[in-house]
Design a protein around this motif. Structure first.
Motif, PDB file in Angstrom:
ATOM      1  N   ALA A 169     -22.762  30.328   1.085  1.00  0.00           N
ATOM      2  CA  ALA A 169     -24.308  30.324   0.587  1.00  0.00           C
ATOM      3  C   ALA A 169     -24.595  29.124  -0.252  1.00  0.00           C
ATOM      4  N   ALA A 170     -24.015  28.170  -0.534  1.00  0.00           N
ATOM      5  CA  ALA A 170     -23.951  26.854  -1.008  1.00  0.00           C
ATOM      6  C   ALA A 170     -24.313  25.827  -0.294  1.00  0.00           C
ATOM      7  N   PRO A 171     -25.020  24.385  -0.690  1.00  0.00           N
ATOM      8  CA  PRO A 171     -25.107  23.315   0.229  1.00  0.00           C
ATOM      9  C   PRO A 171     -23.719  22.969   0.389  1.00  0.00           C
ATOM     10  N   ASP A 172     -23.507  22.096   1.402  1.00  0.00           N
ATOM     11  CA  ASP A 172     -21.754  21.502   1.544  1.00  0.00           C
ATOM     12  C   ASP A 172     -21.422  20.736   0.618  1.00  0.00           C
ATOM     13  N   PHE A 173     -22.312  19.964  -0.212  1.00  0.00           N
ATOM     14  CA  PHE A 173     -22.064  18.960  -1.222  1.00  0.00           C
ATOM     15  C   PHE A 173     -20.943  17.867  -1.082  1.00  0.00           C
ATOM     16  N   ASP A 174     -20.718  17.600   0.436  1.00  0.00           N
ATOM     17  CA  ASP A 174     -19.887  16.584   0.782  1.00  0.00           C
ATOM     18  C   ASP A 174     -20.210  15.278   0.233  1.00  0.00           C
ATOM     19  N   VAL A 175     -21.382  14.810   0.312  1.00  0.00           N
ATOM     20  CA  VAL A 175     -21.788  13.573  -0.193  1.00  0.00           C
ATOM     21  C   VAL A 175     -21.566  13.588  -1.851  1.00  0.00           C
ATOM     22  N   GLU A 176     -22.096  14.590  -2.388  1.00  0.00           N
ATOM     23  CA  GLU A 176     -21.677  14.595  -3.758  1.00  0.00           C
ATOM     24  C   GLU A 176     -20.331  14.442  -4.316  1.00  0.00           C
ATOM     25  N   LEU A 177     -19.632  15.331  -3.627  1.00  0.00           N
ATOM     26  CA  LEU A 177     -18.002  15.464  -3.777  1.00  0.00           C
ATOM     27  C   LEU A 177     -17.477  14.145  -3.802  1.00  0.00           C
ATOM     28  N   TYR A 178     -17.763  13.330  -2.712  1.00  0.00           N
ATOM     29  CA  TYR A 178     -17.141  11.945  -2.313  1.00  0.00           C
ATOM     30  C   TYR A 178     -17.431  11.025  -3.582  1.00  0.00           C
ATOM     31  N   TYR A 179     -18.729  10.934  -4.121  1.00  0.00           N
ATOM     32  CA  TYR A 179     -19.140  10.413  -5.155  1.00  0.00           C
ATOM     33  C   TYR A 179     -18.318  10.636  -6.512  1.00  0.00           C
ATOM     34  N   ILE A 180     -18.216  11.979  -6.723  1.00  0.00           N
ATOM     35  CA  ILE A 180     -17.528  12.530  -7.918  1.00  0.00           C
ATOM     36  C   ILE A 180     -16.098  12.016  -7.731  1.00  0.00           C
ATOM     37  N   TYR A 181     -15.383  12.163  -6.655  1.00  0.00           N
ATOM     38  CA  TYR A 181     -14.116  11.469  -6.359  1.00  0.00           C
ATOM     39  C   TYR A 181     -13.831   9.959  -6.590  1.00  0.00           C
ATOM     40  N   LYS A 182     -15.014   9.292  -6.205  1.00  0.00           N
ATOM     41  CA  LYS A 182     -14.861   7.756  -6.251  1.00  0.00           C
ATOM     42  C   LYS A 182     -15.148   7.546  -7.949  1.00  0.00           C
ATOM     43  N   ILE A 183     -16.000   8.266  -8.650  1.00  0.00           N
ATOM     44  CA  ILE A 183     -16.571   8.124 -10.048  1.00  0.00           C
ATOM     45  C   ILE A 183     -15.211   8.334 -10.820  1.00  0.00           C
ATOM     46  N   LYS A 184     -14.470   9.394 -10.656  1.00  0.00           N
ATOM     47  CA  LYS A 184     -13.037   9.880 -11.255  1.00  0.00           C
ATOM     48  C   LYS A 184     -12.179   8.712 -11.217  1.00  0.00           C
ATOM     49  N   ASN A 185     -12.245   8.220  -9.835  1.00  0.00           N
ATOM     50  CA  ASN A 185     -11.072   7.099  -9.768  1.00  0.00           C
ATOM     51  C   ASN A 185     -11.654   5.934 -10.721  1.00  0.00           C
ATOM     52  N   GLY A 186     -12.728   5.698 -10.648  1.00  0.00           N
ATOM     53  CA  GLY A 186     -13.261   4.755 -11.413  1.00  0.00           C
ATOM     54  C   GLY A 186     -12.884   4.842 -12.875  1.00  0.00           C
ATOM     55  N   GLU A 187     -13.172   6.016 -13.428  1.00  0.00           N
ATOM     56  CA  GLU A 187     -12.566   6.254 -14.656  1.00  0.00           C
ATOM     57  C   GLU A 187     -11.260   6.058 -15.200  1.00  0.00           C
ATOM     58  N   LEU A 188     -10.391   6.415 -13.822  1.00  0.00           N
ATOM     59  CA  LEU A 188      -8.803   6.198 -14.254  1.00  0.00           C
ATOM     60  C   LEU A 188      -8.525   4.618 -14.445  1.00  0.00           C
ATOM     61  N   ILE A 189      -9.458   3.742 -13.552  1.00  0.00           N
ATOM     62  CA  ILE A 189      -9.117   2.540 -13.484  1.00  0.00           C
ATOM     63  C   ILE A 189      -9.491   1.967 -14.860  1.00  0.00           C
ATOM     64  N   LYS A 190     -10.540   2.220 -15.444  1.00  0.00           N
ATOM     65  CA  LYS A 190     -10.987   1.824 -16.656  1.00  0.00           C
ATOM     66  C   LYS A 190     -10.065   2.362 -17.756  1.00  0.00           C
ATOM     67  N   ALA A 191      -9.590   3.485 -17.647  1.00  0.00           N
ATOM     68  CA  ALA A 191      -8.727   4.040 -18.771  1.00  0.00           C
ATOM     69  C   ALA A 191      -7.486   3.368 -18.726  1.00  0.00           C
ATOM     70  N   PHE A 192      -6.962   2.848 -17.584  1.00  0.00           N
ATOM     71  CA  PHE A 192      -5.688   2.182 -17.470  1.00  0.00           C
ATOM     72  C   PHE A 192      -5.800   0.622 -17.629  1.00  0.00           C
ATOM     73  N   LEU A 193      -6.891   0.042 -17.450  1.00  0.00           N
ATOM     74  CA  LEU A 193      -6.989  -1.545 -17.291  1.00  0.00           C
ATOM     75  C   LEU A 193      -7.767  -1.932 -18.374  1.00  0.00           C
ATOM     76  N   PRO A 194      -7.610  -3.142 -18.857  1.00  0.00           N
ATOM     77  CA  PRO A 194      -8.496  -3.662 -19.817  1.00  0.00           C
ATOM     78  C   PRO A 194      -9.737  -4.127 -19.260  1.00  0.00           C
ATOM     79  N   GLU A 195     -10.677  -4.339 -20.366  1.00  0.00           N
ATOM     80  CA  GLU A 195     -12.268  -4.299 -19.758  1.00  0.00           C
ATOM     81  C   GLU A 195     -12.353  -5.661 -19.272  1.00  0.00           C
ATOM     82  N   ASP A 196     -11.833  -6.798 -20.021  1.00  0.00           N
ATOM     83  CA  ASP A 196     -11.715  -8.114 -20.018  1.00  0.00           C
ATOM     84  C   ASP A 196     -11.290  -8.503 -18.514  1.00  0.00           C
ATOM     85  N   GLY A 197     -12.115  -9.219 -17.750  1.00  0.00           N
ATOM     86  CA  GLY A 197     -11.542  -9.548 -16.581  1.00  0.00           C
ATOM     87  C   GLY A 197     -11.160  -8.576 -15.479  1.00  0.00           C
ATOM     88  N   LEU A 198     -11.678  -7.471 -15.529  1.00  0.00           N
ATOM     89  CA  LEU A 198     -11.558  -6.226 -14.802  1.00  0.00           C
ATOM     90  C   LEU A 198     -11.326  -6.539 -13.561  1.00  0.00           C
TER      91      LEU A 198
END
Length: 223
Positions: free
Chosen positions: A168-197
């Motif tokens: 009954a819901a939209p497929d959300f495929d585009v949204e889900l792909y962006y959420i996946y990439k955003i969460k990976n971006g969050e991981l990168i920022k959590a593990f790596l220093p901001e300077d010279g990222l």
């Protein structure tokens, strides 16, 4: 089988040849069918950032799985780039001098290698850009529950937005792909220093090789 015991040598040879020819013919056809299923499965896997898809029929099912294996070419250089604190907390060195990486660190490294990350949005700002915008309560819940996993995140979106089921819901495929990439971006920022990222990301990429392997499994009632 008794029927073969009653054959003479020439008949057995003829039967063996025909069975071998049939086996090769069917194997060729099976390989072609499996290749087509693998191709279809990989297209879905790539579209949905999942690693596993299953196709069904009344006779059984076929699973297609895509797995990635990371090979760190220069562990000493990676250790310096990640910082000693992250390395000590998230990497386990065995007595054979092999390295076992924490699953979230490994996910981060794979995302860097494949480019499956974005800093364009935070999760909060992206939710405000969705075609179906959450209210304040839904937004707070989504920020807490969305993890970057296609299957689980789709269930979360369906539930939070109040749809009775996924059909009954939209497929959300585009949204889900962006959420996946955003969460990976969050991981990168959590593990790596901001300077010279950006420079650190490029340097880490040169330390890695990520191999993909696709497997297919046919399952049915053997009886």
């Amino acid at each position: 089988m008794r029927i073969y015991a009653e054959m003479n040598n020439a008949q057995l040879v003829t039967t063996a040849v025909k069975l071998d020819q049939s086996q090769k013919e069917y194997k060729s056809k099976l390989d072609a069918v499996k290749a087509e299923l693998q191709g279809r499965g990989l297209r879905i896997i790539e579209d949905r950032n999942v690693k596993f898809i299953k196709f069904f029929s009344s006779d059984g099912n076929v699973s297609v799985m895509d797995s990635q294996q990371i090979d760190v070419l220069n562990p000493d250089k990676l250790k310096k780039l990640l910082s000693e604190g992250v390395w000590e907390a998230k990497v386990k060195e065995t007595t054979e001098t092999k390295y076992k990486y924490d699953s979230r660190l490994e996910q981060m490294l794979k995302a860097i290698f494949t480019g499956d990350y974005t800093f364009e949005y935070t999760l909060e700002s992206f939710l405000d850009e969705m075609s179906i915008k959450p209210d304040a309560k839904q937004k707070k819940l989504l920020i807490k529950k969305l993890k970057g996993d296609y299957v689980k995140d789709k269930q979360t979106l369906v539930s939070v937005f109040g749809y009775p089921n996924e059909d009954a819901a939209p497929d959300f495929d585009v949204e889900l792909y962006y959420i996946y990439k955003i969460k990976n971006g969050e991981l990168i920022k959590a593990f790596l220093p901001e300077d010279g990222l950006d420079q650190t990301i490029e340097a880490i990429k040169k330390c890695l090789i990520v191999d993909s392997k696709t497997s297919i499994t046919i399952d049915y009632d053997k009886e």
